[in-house]
Design a protein around this motif. Structure first.
Motif, PDB file in Angstrom:
ATOM      1  N   SER A  30       6.313 -11.891 -26.150  1.00 55.17           N
ATOM      2  CA  SER A  30       6.379 -10.964 -27.283  1.00 55.17           C
ATOM      3  C   SER A  30       5.822  -9.593 -26.902  1.00 55.17           C
ATOM      4  O   SER A  30       6.352  -8.555 -27.316  1.00 55.17           O
ATOM      5  CB  SER A  30       5.637 -11.528 -28.492  1.00 55.17           C
ATOM      6  N   GLY A  31       4.763  -9.560 -26.109  1.00 46.33           N
ATOM      7  CA  GLY A  31       4.217  -8.279 -25.649  1.00 46.33           C
ATOM      8  C   GLY A  31       5.186  -7.554 -24.740  1.00 46.33           C
ATOM      9  O   GLY A  31       5.364  -6.336 -24.845  1.00 46.33           O
ATOM     10  N   LEU A  32       5.833  -8.291 -23.839  1.00 48.31           N
ATOM     11  CA  LEU A  32       6.839  -7.694 -22.967  1.00 48.31           C
ATOM     12  C   LEU A  32       7.999  -7.129 -23.783  1.00 48.31           C
ATOM     13  O   LEU A  32       8.490  -6.031 -23.503  1.00 48.31           O
ATOM     14  CB  LEU A  32       7.352  -8.736 -21.968  1.00 48.31           C
ATOM     15  N   ALA A  33       8.409  -7.836 -24.804  1.00 47.08           N
ATOM     16  CA  ALA A  33       9.492  -7.362 -25.661  1.00 47.08           C
ATOM     17  C   ALA A  33       9.094  -6.086 -26.399  1.00 47.08           C
ATOM     18  O   ALA A  33       9.906  -5.161 -26.546  1.00 47.08           O
ATOM     19  CB  ALA A  33       9.883  -8.444 -26.663  1.00 47.08           C
ATOM     20  N   ILE A  34       7.859  -5.997 -26.865  1.00 40.86           N
ATOM     21  CA  ILE A  34       7.394  -4.793 -27.556  1.00 40.86           C
ATOM     22  C   ILE A  34       7.369  -3.605 -26.598  1.00 40.86           C
ATOM     23  O   ILE A  34       7.818  -2.500 -26.929  1.00 40.86           O
ATOM     24  CB  ILE A  34       6.001  -5.031 -28.189  1.00 40.86           C
ATOM     25  N   VAL A  35       6.877  -3.816 -25.381  1.00 36.47           N
ATOM     26  CA  VAL A  35       6.831  -2.733 -24.391  1.00 36.47           C
ATOM     27  C   VAL A  35       8.240  -2.269 -24.029  1.00 36.47           C
ATOM     28  O   VAL A  35       8.523  -1.062 -24.003  1.00 36.47           O
ATOM     29  CB  VAL A  35       6.058  -3.186 -23.129  1.00 36.47           C
ATOM     30  N   LEU A  36       9.139  -3.200 -23.771  1.00 34.02           N
ATOM     31  CA  LEU A  36      10.517  -2.828 -23.445  1.00 34.02           C
ATOM     32  C   LEU A  36      11.193  -2.119 -24.613  1.00 34.02           C
ATOM     33  O   LEU A  36      11.993  -1.200 -24.405  1.00 34.02           O
ATOM     34  CB  LEU A  36      11.324  -4.063 -23.051  1.00 34.02           C
ATOM     35  N   ASN A  37      10.867  -2.506 -25.816  1.00 29.82           N
ATOM     36  CA  ASN A  37      11.424  -1.856 -26.996  1.00 29.82           C
ATOM     37  C   ASN A  37      11.009  -0.384 -27.045  1.00 29.82           C
ATOM     38  O   ASN A  37      11.827   0.492 -27.334  1.00 29.82           O
ATOM     39  CB  ASN A  37      10.969  -2.576 -28.259  1.00 29.82           C
ATOM     40  N   TYR A  38       9.755  -0.096 -26.733  1.00 26.27           N
ATOM     41  CA  TYR A  38       9.292   1.286 -26.761  1.00 26.27           C
ATOM     42  C   TYR A  38       9.831   2.090 -25.580  1.00 26.27           C
ATOM     43  O   TYR A  38      10.132   3.266 -25.719  1.00 26.27           O
ATOM     44  CB  TYR A  38       7.769   1.350 -26.796  1.00 26.27           C
ATOM     45  N   ILE A  39       9.967   1.455 -24.420  1.00 25.48           N
ATOM     46  CA  ILE A  39      10.482   2.165 -23.245  1.00 25.48           C
ATOM     47  C   ILE A  39      11.968   2.484 -23.414  1.00 25.48           C
ATOM     48  O   ILE A  39      12.408   3.606 -23.160  1.00 25.48           O
ATOM     49  CB  ILE A  39      10.251   1.336 -21.967  1.00 25.48           C
ATOM     50  N   LEU A  40      12.740   1.501 -23.853  1.00 20.95           N
ATOM     51  CA  LEU A  40      14.191   1.664 -23.954  1.00 20.95           C
ATOM     52  C   LEU A  40      14.633   2.246 -25.294  1.00 20.95           C
ATOM     53  O   LEU A  40      15.814   2.540 -25.467  1.00 20.95           O
ATOM     54  CB  LEU A  40      14.878   0.316 -23.718  1.00 20.95           C
ATOM     55  N   LYS A  41      13.705   2.375 -26.228  1.00 16.15           N
ATOM     56  CA  LYS A  41      13.975   2.910 -27.568  1.00 16.15           C
ATOM     57  C   LYS A  41      15.153   2.180 -28.232  1.00 16.15           C
ATOM     58  O   LYS A  41      16.115   2.782 -28.693  1.00 16.15           O
ATOM     59  CB  LYS A  41      14.248   4.401 -27.503  1.00 16.15           C
ATOM     60  N   LEU A  42      15.041   0.882 -28.266  1.00 14.63           N
ATOM     61  CA  LEU A  42      16.081   0.061 -28.863  1.00 14.63           C
ATOM     62  C   LEU A  42      15.955   0.051 -30.376  1.00 14.63           C
ATOM     63  O   LEU A  42      14.865   0.162 -30.921  1.00 14.63           O
ATOM     64  CB  LEU A  42      15.984  -1.379 -28.347  1.00 14.63           C
ATOM     65  N   ARG A  43      17.078  -0.094 -31.029  1.00 12.19           N
ATOM     66  CA  ARG A  43      17.072  -0.219 -32.490  1.00 12.19           C
ATOM     67  C   ARG A  43      16.698  -1.660 -32.821  1.00 12.19           C
ATOM     68  O   ARG A  43      17.296  -2.601 -32.320  1.00 12.19           O
ATOM     69  CB  ARG A  43      18.455   0.109 -33.032  1.00 12.19           C
ATOM     70  N   THR A  44      15.703  -1.838 -33.668  1.00 12.31           N
ATOM     71  CA  THR A  44      15.243  -3.190 -34.005  1.00 12.31           C
ATOM     72  C   THR A  44      15.450  -3.478 -35.481  1.00 12.31           C
ATOM     73  O   THR A  44      15.590  -2.560 -36.298  1.00 12.31           O
ATOM     74  CB  THR A  44      13.745  -3.358 -33.662  1.00 12.31           C
ATOM     75  N   TYR A  45      15.453  -4.726 -35.797  1.00 11.43           N
ATOM     76  CA  TYR A  45      15.586  -5.196 -37.161  1.00 11.43           C
ATOM     77  C   TYR A  45      14.370  -6.039 -37.502  1.00 11.43           C
ATOM     78  O   TYR A  45      13.760  -6.631 -36.634  1.00 11.43           O
ATOM     79  CB  TYR A  45      16.854  -6.019 -37.320  1.00 11.43           C
TER      80      TYR A  45
END
Length: 70
Positions: free
Chosen positions: A49-64
């Motif tokens: 979950s931490g890796l997913a949060i970091v990748l989300n901020y780096i890649l600026k993915l749209r989340t739901y």
């Protein structure tokens, strides 16, 4: 003759049902902590979950939202 409570369930079925209930409660608490505290404050816990949060901020993915809790 009959025990009080769940009369028609064996002990094994009762244990499986209770395990399912506890897993569901734990998953709900994890989801709430991620959605309401960790993700908005940009805190990355350990693990997947931490890796997913970091990748989300780096890649600026749209989340739901992962939960339907308002």
């Amino acid at each position: 003759m009959h025990k009080k409570g769940l009369v028609f369930m064996s002990e094994k079925v009762k244990k499986i049902v209770m395990d399912f209930i506890w897993i569901t409660i734990g998953t709900l608490l994890l989801t709430l902590s991620l959605d309401l505290f960790l993700i908005p404050n940009q805190i990355a816990p350990g693990g997947v979950s931490g890796l997913a949060i970091v990748l989300n901020y780096i890649l600026k993915l749209r989340t739901y939202k992962s939960s339907s809790v308002p």
